[in-house]
Design a protein around this motif. Structure first.
Motif, PDB file in Angstrom:
ATOM      1  N   VAL A 253       0.852  -1.193   0.000  1.00  0.00           N
ATOM      2  CA  VAL A 253       0.000   0.000   0.000  1.00  0.00           C
ATOM      3  C   VAL A 253       0.883   1.237   0.000  1.00  0.00           C
ATOM      4  N   GLU A 283      -2.402   7.192  -5.392  1.00  0.00           N
ATOM      5  CA  GLU A 283      -3.253   6.302  -4.624  1.00  0.00           C
ATOM      6  C   GLU A 283      -4.251   5.640  -5.581  1.00  0.00           C
ATOM      7  N   ASP A 465      -5.122   0.626  -2.984  1.00  0.00           N
ATOM      8  CA  ASP A 465      -4.547   1.087  -1.731  1.00  0.00           C
ATOM      9  C   ASP A 465      -5.671   1.346  -0.727  1.00  0.00           C
ATOM     10  N   ARG A 466      -6.806   1.672  -1.270  1.00  0.00           N
ATOM     11  CA  ARG A 466      -7.907   2.101  -0.437  1.00  0.00           C
ATOM     12  C   ARG A 466      -9.187   1.596  -1.072  1.00  0.00           C
ATOM     13  N   ARG A 480      -8.610   1.264   4.374  1.00  0.00           N
ATOM     14  CA  ARG A 480      -7.282   1.178   3.825  1.00  0.00           C
ATOM     15  C   ARG A 480      -6.992  -0.306   3.614  1.00  0.00           C
ATOM     16  N   PRO A 510      -9.072   9.698   3.881  1.00  0.00           N
ATOM     17  CA  PRO A 510      -8.256   8.483   3.931  1.00  0.00           C
ATOM     18  C   PRO A 510      -7.650   8.322   5.325  1.00  0.00           C
ATOM     19  N   LYS A 512      -4.995   7.594   7.743  1.00  0.00           N
ATOM     20  CA  LYS A 512      -3.532   7.648   7.609  1.00  0.00           C
ATOM     21  C   LYS A 512      -2.893   6.593   8.495  1.00  0.00           C
TER      22      LYS A 512
END
Lengths: 512, 360
Positions: A253, A283, A465-466, A480, A510, A512
């Motif tokens: 990721v 991303e 990634d998400r 995530r 998002p 973190k």
């Protein structure tokens, strides 16, 4: 010899020097669901076409419950009880007739049928058939007014009307939502219990897990593995189909960078909740959800095909209100649409011309096109994406589905973009091509925001990634792709989490 | 997936890494391919050879020029049809546009007494305008192309009769208001229809032939060598895909119909200049002949699609066949039958062979 089954012995099929099927031996027993797996180009479709009377085999024989079976036409195959539901639903239904006529169509086409229609009897029969299928539509409705999924079910119901002994389903769930697929599986279960042999072709592991009694893997026109011992060896089946083992797609990721696009309080439907979403560079965001959850609407809004009912979009700090596809592309927002056959492939063009369509200006001098420049781009894309072809001038139709899809994705990777939207890029694509495409999308993602719309959670996990979940035309989950809570994700996909509580401004950011 | 089986049979001349194509496959591929690609040209060549041997006076510059001249106007109109076919449309109004241009040019010179220049300009503007209206009907009003242009055809056939109350236009005719039309076809205008350029032999090549060649070359350049032409072909093959790739589909469709309208009006001007009067009855066959030429063009070089070169060859093919048969004393009333037969054969070439290749 088994007189209680469908037996294929030494079936071969060659087109010119191209041996597509090389000696297929296969037995399909009544009351058994056989899943047929194979990469694009392995020969699955050709095998189906041989079985359903489209192509005669070059060699080999088929015996249907002990009797030789060599259908010259599809209707002959149907008459003998080999019924096929093709992948392309529109081949299976006539949009301008009502459901009843569609369901009864083959009876109408049968010779010796009276001249006049008995509408009442026809509707009654159709209703019976629909009820048996669990198909909940008014039989007087026009098929053109039905959604894709209902059309698919009508096509399948029509196949049922023939009392099939062998039912062939070619990717039947590719346009069905989970609930509809569930209904289809229920039906297949009933048919299995009723002693029908089912040949089920699919790329979807979830389907295969649900209904297969045995798995047959095909590769290069041969059967590369038969798996019938319980529990079924799914991994082995995939390996047999690929010819080598496939490592799990492990993605690292990556760290999201600057904001590219901000959606602020976007509302897609009158009765849906507004949502906000921030898309960042570097991303890859997968947006998943059931069919009808609003994914396509969102893709259309991002690309300027539709206007949101409410809300604002900001692209790199500037208000973003595309008024046409051209406008969106000019602003660096690219869309690789779903359903490539209808929305992307230009059948009359070769690979090069298909690749360069959106950016012809780049390959054009003051007046004339620069063919050399086009070919160069084509060669680069073919190398980059590993497109299997003979030259840059191959007709697009001569490529397998996976390779066609690579060309369609390559079309939009040829130029840098701010936001790349890919709607169902893995539709009808085998696992190898899927990995190639996914890897390429990830490799090229620095410098732009990437959004991938996928109905399959597995595909989202492989590329993103998400992961964002949509349900009822709004966002209900934001994860995530690192140690995520699969249970929660699945629940959100199924719409079991109340969207009002799930989406707050916070989860839309998002994590973190 | 379903197409993968064709991998080895589709026409690429130089496989970069042919994987499985053995010698037999190659031979078979080439044979079908050659038949599709050159079949029609071979047929054309055979026809020329046959008539040169058996029809007295067929081989010779004057005969060749006569053939060219007989197909020049049809060919120019056919190039217009080709442009609309490229974007997946169809223009049925070209014949009527041409005869309208014929009447308009006569009206401008004979009734209004203006010069050749204004006659030509008026016709070209009218052609562009008709194309624009056709295009708008199709893209804005969403009328299907065949119906929109059919409607336009009727409209024009009627419209061109109104100013003269249904009579042909010639110098000295009495107008509806009782006055006599004193204008004449100017020599400059007639030059377009009657002048012949020297080409080795004096007075050989008519102006219309030169215009056909120039227009054909320009249409070919535009369709094959510019990005606009490329996008128009993309629209014709998959409109939705072209649109999603950022092509302004509506604009290109309108442009195609405008090209068609302008080319049809050029054809009308040339016809008018050849006849020297505004004859309502002329130009009856223009529509069918030019549509036939454009469709025959599909078969040339195995293009399988509308193309400028093929269209001109298609027009020539029909011209040569008719001229040869006439010289061999075939009666005139067999002409339409011959044209129809050629069209059917050409369509078989295009679709049957193409399809056989595709189902492999």
């Amino acid at each position: 010899m088994d007189s209680q089954a469908i037996e294929l012995t030494g079936i071969s099929k060659a087109f010119g020097a191209n041996n597509v099927l090389r000696g297929i031996d296969l037995t399909l027993k009544p009351g058994q669901v056989t899943a047929l797996m194979g990469a694009n180009g392995a020969g699955k479709s050709t095998l189906v076409k041989v079985l359903c009377g489209v192509h005669p085999p070059s060699a080999g024989a088929i015996r249907l419950f002990g009797k030789p079976f060599s259908p010259a036409t599809p209707s002959q195959a149907i008459a003998e009880g080999v019924v096929t539901v093709h992948q392309n639903i529109n081949d299976g239904v006539i949009p301008d007739l009502d459901v009843a006529s569609n369901l009864m169509l083959d009876q109408l086409a049968r010779p010796g049928k009276g001249l006049f229609l008995n509408r009442k009897a026809m509707r009654a029969q159709a209703r019976e058939l629909a009820a048996a299928m669990g198909l909940d539509v008014d039989v007087r409705q026009m098929v053109s007014d039905l959604g894709v999924a209902d059309r698919q079910l009508v096509a399948i119901a029509r196949a049922m009307a023939h009392k099939p002994r062998l039912l062939i389903l070619d990717e039947p769930t590719s346009s069905l939502s989970a609930a509809e697929a569930h209904r289809l599986f229920g039906l297949i279960d009933r048919l299995r219990n009723g002693g029908v042999a089912v040949l089920y072709i699919s790329h979807r592991m979830s389907d295969i897990r649900r209904i297969a009694d045995r798995i047959v893997s095909m590769r290069d026109g041969k059967i590369s593995g038969i798996f019938e011992e319980q529990p079924l060896d799914y991994k082995g089946a995939v390996n047999a189909m690929l010819g080598h083992s496939m490592a799990d797609a492990n993605i690292e990721v990556s760290q999201a960078e600057g904001v590219v696009m901000e959606l602020d309080a976007i509302q897609l439907r009158e009765d849906s909740q507004p949502f906000s979403l921030t898309l960042r560079a570097n991303e890859v965001v997968a947006i998943t959800g059931l069919v009808g959850s609003g994914k396509t609407d969102l893709a259309n809004v991002l690309f300027g095909l539709e206007k949101p009912l409410a809300g604002k979009m900001t692209l790199l700090g500037q208000p973003y209100r595309p008024d046409s596809q051209r406008d969106a592309i000019a602003k660096g927002v690219f869309l690789c649409p779903k359903d490539r056959a209808n929305n992307a492939v230009v059948q009359d063009f070769d690979i090069t011309r298909n690749l360069t369509i959106p950016f012809l200006r780049r390959h054009s001098g003051a007046v004339f096109l620069k063919r050399g420049s086009e070919r160069q781009t084509a060669r680069r894309t073919i190398d980059d994406l590993g497109i299997v072809c003979q030259s840059t001038r191959d007709e697009i139709g001569s490529l397998s589905g996976g390779n066609q899809q690579k060309v369609m994705v390559g079309r939009w990777l040829a130029e840098p973009s701010n936001l790349l939207v890919l709607d169902e890029p893995f539709q009808g694509v085998d696992i190898k091509a899927r990995r190639d495409i996914g890897q390429k999308i990830r490799e090229t993602s620095p410098g732009r925001a990437t959004v991938v719309f996928v109905a399959e959670t597995d595909e989202a996990l492989e590329i993103a990634d998400r992961i964002i979940v949509m349900s009822d035309h709004t966002i209900v989950g934001d994860h995530r792709n690192e140690g995520l809570d699969m249970g929660l994700l699945q629940a959100q996909v199924a719409g079991q989490i109340d969207s009002v509580h799930a989406v707050t401004k916070k989860t839309a950011e998002p994590a973190k | 997936m379903q197409n993968s089986t064709r991998e080895n049979l589709t026409g690429t001349a130089m496989p970069e890494n042919a994987k499985q194509s053995g010698a037999i496959g190659k031979a078979r591929r080439t044979r079908t391919e050659v038949a599709i690609r050159y079949g029609f040209l071979v047929l054309l060549f055979g026809l020329v050879l046959f008539f040169s041997l058996f029809a007295e006076g067929f081989a010779g510059p004057y005969s060749a020029v006569f053939i060219f001249q007989s197909v020049a106007i049809t060919g120019i109109l056919a190039l217009g049809v080709t442009a609309t076919l490229v974007v997946g449309g169809f223009d049925l109004s070209i014949g009527a546009t041409a005869t309208s241009a014929l009447m308009l040019s006569a009206y401008v010179m004979v009734v209004l007494g203006l010069s050749a220049f204004w006659a030509v300009v008026a016709c070209l503007i009218m052609g562009a305008l008709i194309g624009l209206i056709n295009g708008l009907l199709i893209v804005k009003m969403r009328v299907p192309d065949l119906l929109a242009t059919l409607g336009m055809m009727f409209l024009l056939v009627g419209l061109q009769r109104i100013p003269t109350e249904g009579r042909s236009i010639a110098t000295g005719m009495t107008l509806p208001d009782g006055t006599v039309a004193n204008g004449t076809f100017s020599p400059a205008f007639l030059w377009l229809g009657r002048h012949r350029f020297d080409f080795f032999i004096p007075n050989l090549i008519p102006v219309s032939v030169v215009i056909l060649i120039v227009v054909g070359f320009l249409v070919w350049l535009f369709m094959e060598m510019t990005r606009h032409g490329r996008l128009m072909y993309a629209i014709g093959s998959n409109e939705r895909a072209a649109s999603l790739a950022g092509t302004n589909v509506n604009r290109y469709k309108i442009i195609a119909y405008m090209i068609s309208g302008v080319l049809a009006s050029i054809g009308g001007i040339l016809l008018s200049a050849r006849l020297g009067r505004g004859d309502l009855a002329s130009g009856n066959n223009l529509l069918l002949d030019s549509v036939a030429a454009a469709l025959i063009g599909f078969a040339v070089l195995g293009a399988g699609k509308p193309n400028a070169f093929g269209t001109i060859i298609g027009a020539l093919f029909v011209g040569i066949l008719l001229q040869g048969l006439t010289m061999m004393n075939a009666p005139y009333y067999t002409q339409d039958f011959v044209k129809g037969a050629v069209l059917v054969v050409a369509l078989v070439f295009t679709f049957a062979l193409k399809k056989r290749e595709a189902t492999h």
